[in-house]
Design an enzyme around this catalytic site. Structure first.
Site, PDB file in Angstrom:
ATOM      1  N   SER A 186       0.925  -1.126  -0.113  1.00 40.14           N
ATOM      2  CA  SER A 186       0.138  -0.088  -0.037  1.00 40.14           C
ATOM      3  C   SER A 186       0.801   1.318  -0.029  1.00 40.14           C
ATOM      4  O   SER A 186       1.993   1.023   0.506  1.00 40.14           O
ATOM      5  CB  SER A 186      -0.766   0.206   1.263  1.00 40.14           C
ATOM      6  OG  SER A 186      -1.715   1.041   1.392  1.00 40.14           O
ATOM      7  N   ASP A 187       0.401   2.306  -0.548  1.00 45.97           N
ATOM      8  CA  ASP A 187       0.956   3.632  -0.450  1.00 45.97           C
ATOM      9  C   ASP A 187      -0.222   4.679  -0.306  1.00 45.97           C
ATOM     10  O   ASP A 187      -1.184   4.644  -0.711  1.00 45.97           O
ATOM     11  CB  ASP A 187       1.857   3.722  -1.634  1.00 45.97           C
ATOM     12  CG  ASP A 187       2.818   4.981  -1.501  1.00 45.97           C
ATOM     13  OD1 ASP A 187       3.563   5.100  -0.464  1.00 45.97           O
ATOM     14  OD2 ASP A 187       2.548   6.073  -2.316  1.00 45.97           O
ATOM     15  N   THR A 188       0.322   5.685   0.379  1.00 43.50           N
ATOM     16  CA  THR A 188      -0.590   6.979   0.648  1.00 43.50           C
ATOM     17  C   THR A 188       0.106   8.094   0.326  1.00 43.50           C
ATOM     18  O   THR A 188       1.383   8.271   0.583  1.00 43.50           O
ATOM     19  CB  THR A 188      -0.964   7.045   1.921  1.00 43.50           C
ATOM     20  OG1 THR A 188      -1.588   5.812   2.435  1.00 43.50           O
ATOM     21  CG2 THR A 188      -1.894   8.139   2.403  1.00 43.50           C
TER      22      THR A 188
ATOM     23  N   THR B 222      -4.952   6.652  -1.385  1.00 43.59           N
ATOM     24  CA  THR B 222      -4.316   5.629  -1.099  1.00 43.59           C
ATOM     25  C   THR B 222      -4.646   4.535  -2.013  1.00 43.59           C
ATOM     26  O   THR B 222      -5.705   4.168  -2.308  1.00 43.59           O
ATOM     27  CB  THR B 222      -4.719   4.959   0.467  1.00 43.59           C
ATOM     28  OG1 THR B 222      -4.532   6.324   1.285  1.00 43.59           O
ATOM     29  CG2 THR B 222      -4.075   3.646   0.855  1.00 43.59           C
ATOM     30  N   GLY B 223      -3.354   3.868  -2.296  1.00 44.25           N
ATOM     31  CA  GLY B 223      -3.497   2.659  -2.975  1.00 44.25           C
ATOM     32  C   GLY B 223      -3.245   1.166  -2.241  1.00 44.25           C
ATOM     33  O   GLY B 223      -2.380   1.175  -1.511  1.00 44.25           O
TER      34      GLY B 223
END
Length: 209
Positions: free
Chosen positions: A82-84, A118-119
């Site tokens: 995940s990344d934000t 967010t992914g």
């Protein structure tokens, strides 16, 4: 049983989280996912003129693929990453390295609405999938004295945008339109749907790493 039906019957009881974020660990525990942690340790520098969505997608999937390709990584374990990104005026705000940067970031967020993108990505058997969620966060006006005091608490030093919505910075937030868990760093609705699609077990009460 055909190979197709056999594959559909497989349930994965453990997933690898490609992040050392304590917030993401807590959120996965919240939905009962058993996991181990293997940080990706990649370069998260944004490319020139890279759109926020493209940036989040690239970083998320790079984290997942980097861990999946580590020597000796178990090939029967899906990788979740995940990344934000905190986005204001189409700029992605990173993690402040000093008080000056922290005050500059919070000044841009003060008294206005920004976006948190967010992914979430998952990789298994060289196949990968990505989903994302965008939320809007509105801050009240924040005084410079508050900004400097907040920096001294240490809470925002390793956070995108320089703040933690679930912590002391909750007092800055006037409104959230979207996913609260997404703003924290892992949108649980989208993550749950992705894990169910890839047949990763949830609602477990087993110990976590």
């Amino acid at each position: 049983m055909t190979e197709s039906n056999l594959n559909k019957a497989i349930v994965y009881f453990r997933v690898c989280l490609a992040s050392q974020s304590p917030r993401r660990r807590e959120l996965l525990k919240q939905i009962g996912v058993d996991f181990e942690v293997r940080p990706a340790n990649i370069d998260e520098q944004r490319w020139n003129n890279e759109k926020p969505y493209d940036y989040v997608r690239r970083i998320t999937l790079t984290k997942a693929s980097t861990v999946w390709q580590q020597p000796g990584f178990p090939q029967d374990m899906p990788v979740l990453a995940s990344d934000t990104a905190v986005v204001v005026d189409d700029d992605v705000l990173g993690k402040p390295e000093n008080e000056q940067e922290s005050v500059a970031m919070l000044s841009r967020l003060s008294g206005r609405t920004h976006q948190v993108l967010t992914g979430v990505g998952i990789m298994f058997a060289n196949k990968r999938e990505f989903v994302s969620v965008e939320s809007e966060v509105t801050f009240r006006e924040i005084s410079e004295a508050e900004m400097r005091h907040y920096w001294k608490t240490g809470e925002g030093r390793d956070k995108a945008g320089g703040y933690a919505v679930q912590g002391l910075a909750a007092s800055f937030v006037a409104n959230i339109n979207g996913s609260f868990s997404g703003v924290m760093g892992l949108p649980l609705f989208e993550t749950s749907a992705l894990l169910q699609q890839w047949r990763v077990a949830m609602w477990l009460s087993r110990p976590h790493s």
